[in-house]
Design a protein around this motif. Sequence first.
Motif, PDB file in Angstrom:
ATOM      1  N   PHE A  49       0.809  -1.217   0.000  1.00 37.27           N
ATOM      2  CA  PHE A  49       0.000   0.000   0.000  1.00 37.27           C
ATOM      3  C   PHE A  49       0.847   1.273   0.000  1.00 37.27           C
ATOM      4  O   PHE A  49       0.306   2.375  -0.014  1.00 37.27           O
ATOM      5  CB  PHE A  49      -1.027  -0.052   1.129  1.00 37.27           C
ATOM      6  CG  PHE A  49      -2.009  -1.180   0.912  1.00 37.27           C
ATOM      7  CD1 PHE A  49      -2.780  -1.230  -0.238  1.00 37.27           C
ATOM      8  CD2 PHE A  49      -2.122  -2.219   1.817  1.00 37.27           C
ATOM      9  CE1 PHE A  49      -3.664  -2.276  -0.474  1.00 37.27           C
ATOM     10  CE2 PHE A  49      -2.998  -3.275   1.591  1.00 37.27           C
ATOM     11  CZ  PHE A  49      -3.769  -3.298   0.448  1.00 37.27           C
ATOM     12  N   HIS A  50       2.131   1.116  -0.050  1.00 35.45           N
ATOM     13  CA  HIS A  50       3.006   2.253  -0.359  1.00 35.45           C
ATOM     14  C   HIS A  50       2.872   2.589  -1.848  1.00 35.45           C
ATOM     15  O   HIS A  50       2.936   3.751  -2.237  1.00 35.45           O
ATOM     16  CB  HIS A  50       4.472   1.911  -0.022  1.00 35.45           C
ATOM     17  CG  HIS A  50       5.445   2.921  -0.519  1.00 35.45           C
ATOM     18  ND1 HIS A  50       5.612   4.144   0.086  1.00 35.45           N
ATOM     19  CD2 HIS A  50       6.275   2.913  -1.590  1.00 35.45           C
ATOM     20  CE1 HIS A  50       6.518   4.840  -0.583  1.00 35.45           C
ATOM     21  NE2 HIS A  50       6.934   4.114  -1.615  1.00 35.45           N
ATOM     22  N   HIS A  51       2.657   1.569  -2.659  1.00 34.00           N
ATOM     23  CA  HIS A  51       2.542   1.740  -4.108  1.00 34.00           C
ATOM     24  C   HIS A  51       1.103   1.953  -4.570  1.00 34.00           C
ATOM     25  O   HIS A  51       0.874   2.541  -5.627  1.00 34.00           O
ATOM     26  CB  HIS A  51       3.131   0.523  -4.830  1.00 34.00           C
ATOM     27  CG  HIS A  51       4.615   0.433  -4.681  1.00 34.00           C
ATOM     28  ND1 HIS A  51       5.486   1.026  -5.558  1.00 34.00           N
ATOM     29  CD2 HIS A  51       5.385  -0.163  -3.733  1.00 34.00           C
ATOM     30  CE1 HIS A  51       6.729   0.794  -5.170  1.00 34.00           C
ATOM     31  NE2 HIS A  51       6.692   0.072  -4.076  1.00 34.00           N
ATOM     32  N   PHE A  52       0.149   1.439  -3.818  1.00 35.47           N
ATOM     33  CA  PHE A  52      -1.269   1.532  -4.189  1.00 35.47           C
ATOM     34  C   PHE A  52      -2.062   1.989  -2.976  1.00 35.47           C
ATOM     35  O   PHE A  52      -1.890   1.452  -1.877  1.00 35.47           O
ATOM     36  CB  PHE A  52      -1.784   0.178  -4.691  1.00 35.47           C
ATOM     37  CG  PHE A  52      -1.014  -0.316  -5.881  1.00 35.47           C
ATOM     38  CD1 PHE A  52      -1.332   0.126  -7.160  1.00 35.47           C
ATOM     39  CD2 PHE A  52       0.049  -1.196  -5.730  1.00 35.47           C
ATOM     40  CE1 PHE A  52      -0.609  -0.310  -8.256  1.00 35.47           C
ATOM     41  CE2 PHE A  52       0.776  -1.633  -6.822  1.00 35.47           C
ATOM     42  CZ  PHE A  52       0.453  -1.189  -8.092  1.00 35.47           C
ATOM     43  N   ARG A  53      -2.951   2.957  -3.163  1.00 32.21           N
ATOM     44  CA  ARG A  53      -3.701   3.562  -2.056  1.00 32.21           C
ATOM     45  C   ARG A  53      -4.517   2.526  -1.261  1.00 32.21           C
ATOM     46  O   ARG A  53      -4.570   2.545  -0.041  1.00 32.21           O
ATOM     47  CB  ARG A  53      -4.608   4.659  -2.611  1.00 32.21           C
ATOM     48  CG  ARG A  53      -5.345   5.451  -1.556  1.00 32.21           C
ATOM     49  CD  ARG A  53      -6.210   6.557  -2.137  1.00 32.21           C
ATOM     50  NE  ARG A  53      -7.312   6.003  -2.902  1.00 32.21           N
ATOM     51  CZ  ARG A  53      -7.509   6.230  -4.195  1.00 32.21           C
ATOM     52  NH1 ARG A  53      -6.702   6.982  -4.881  1.00 32.21           N
ATOM     53  NH2 ARG A  53      -8.549   5.704  -4.812  1.00 32.21           N
ATOM     54  N   ASP A  54      -5.167   1.610  -1.985  1.00 36.98           N
ATOM     55  CA  ASP A  54      -6.002   0.607  -1.338  1.00 36.98           C
ATOM     56  C   ASP A  54      -6.195  -0.562  -2.301  1.00 36.98           C
ATOM     57  O   ASP A  54      -5.670  -0.554  -3.419  1.00 36.98           O
ATOM     58  CB  ASP A  54      -7.353   1.206  -0.914  1.00 36.98           C
ATOM     59  CG  ASP A  54      -8.069   1.935  -2.055  1.00 36.98           C
ATOM     60  OD1 ASP A  54      -7.828   1.604  -3.241  1.00 36.98           O
ATOM     61  OD2 ASP A  54      -8.873   2.836  -1.771  1.00 36.98           O
ATOM     62  N   SER A  57      -7.648   0.400  -5.695  1.00 34.26           N
ATOM     63  CA  SER A  57      -6.648   1.028  -6.580  1.00 34.26           C
ATOM     64  C   SER A  57      -5.713  -0.018  -7.166  1.00 34.26           C
ATOM     65  O   SER A  57      -5.330   0.068  -8.339  1.00 34.26           O
ATOM     66  CB  SER A  57      -5.833   2.069  -5.809  1.00 34.26           C
ATOM     67  OG  SER A  57      -6.661   3.088  -5.341  1.00 34.26           O
TER      68      SER A  57
END
Length: 196
Positions: A49-54, A57
Amino acid sequence: MPRVSQDHLDARRRQILDGARSCFARYGYEGATVRRLEEATGLSRGAIFHHFRDKESLFLALAEDDVLRMTEVVAEQGLVQVMHDLLSTKPAGEENPADWLGTRLEVSRRLRTDPEFRSRWAERSEQLTTATRERLLRQREAGKLRDDVDVVVLTAFLELVLEGLVSHLAMGLPADDLDPVLDLVEETVRRHRRSS
């Protein structure tokens, strides 16, 4: 603290997408829990979730990634080639068509049941339609495509065949003998020279 290179970030993002693809294919959207995503990617939830909001996403990025790959194939070889690729067995190390199928089926399900996802997805799916239409127009200009049917109709025809193939595979029906069927689909849109 040392800065992480863009290559490292890109590789990590690819690792997450590849792991998530197999997880969503196996468990569906709801069943792809954070714990399962961690297992599939080999990374912690913080890294994911550093790369994708949730999760939404992440799924949308994955589906977009698949559309971009398909769009590239369509631009070069046509939508029927995408269908042939779906039937083929990939060599070790390449994407598993079953994983792509799982993602495609999950997109279809969410389009049917989630109006917000449907509106977010419309723009992405238009890329594939546009690429198909542009490829058909180039084929028509080269004299290889039938000219008695509008390109918009031919595009819709090919997209419907793709959706039918996806449904066929989703039901687990045999696919070993479908390459000649796809050859027939391709032959249907080709221009035929009339003999005198």
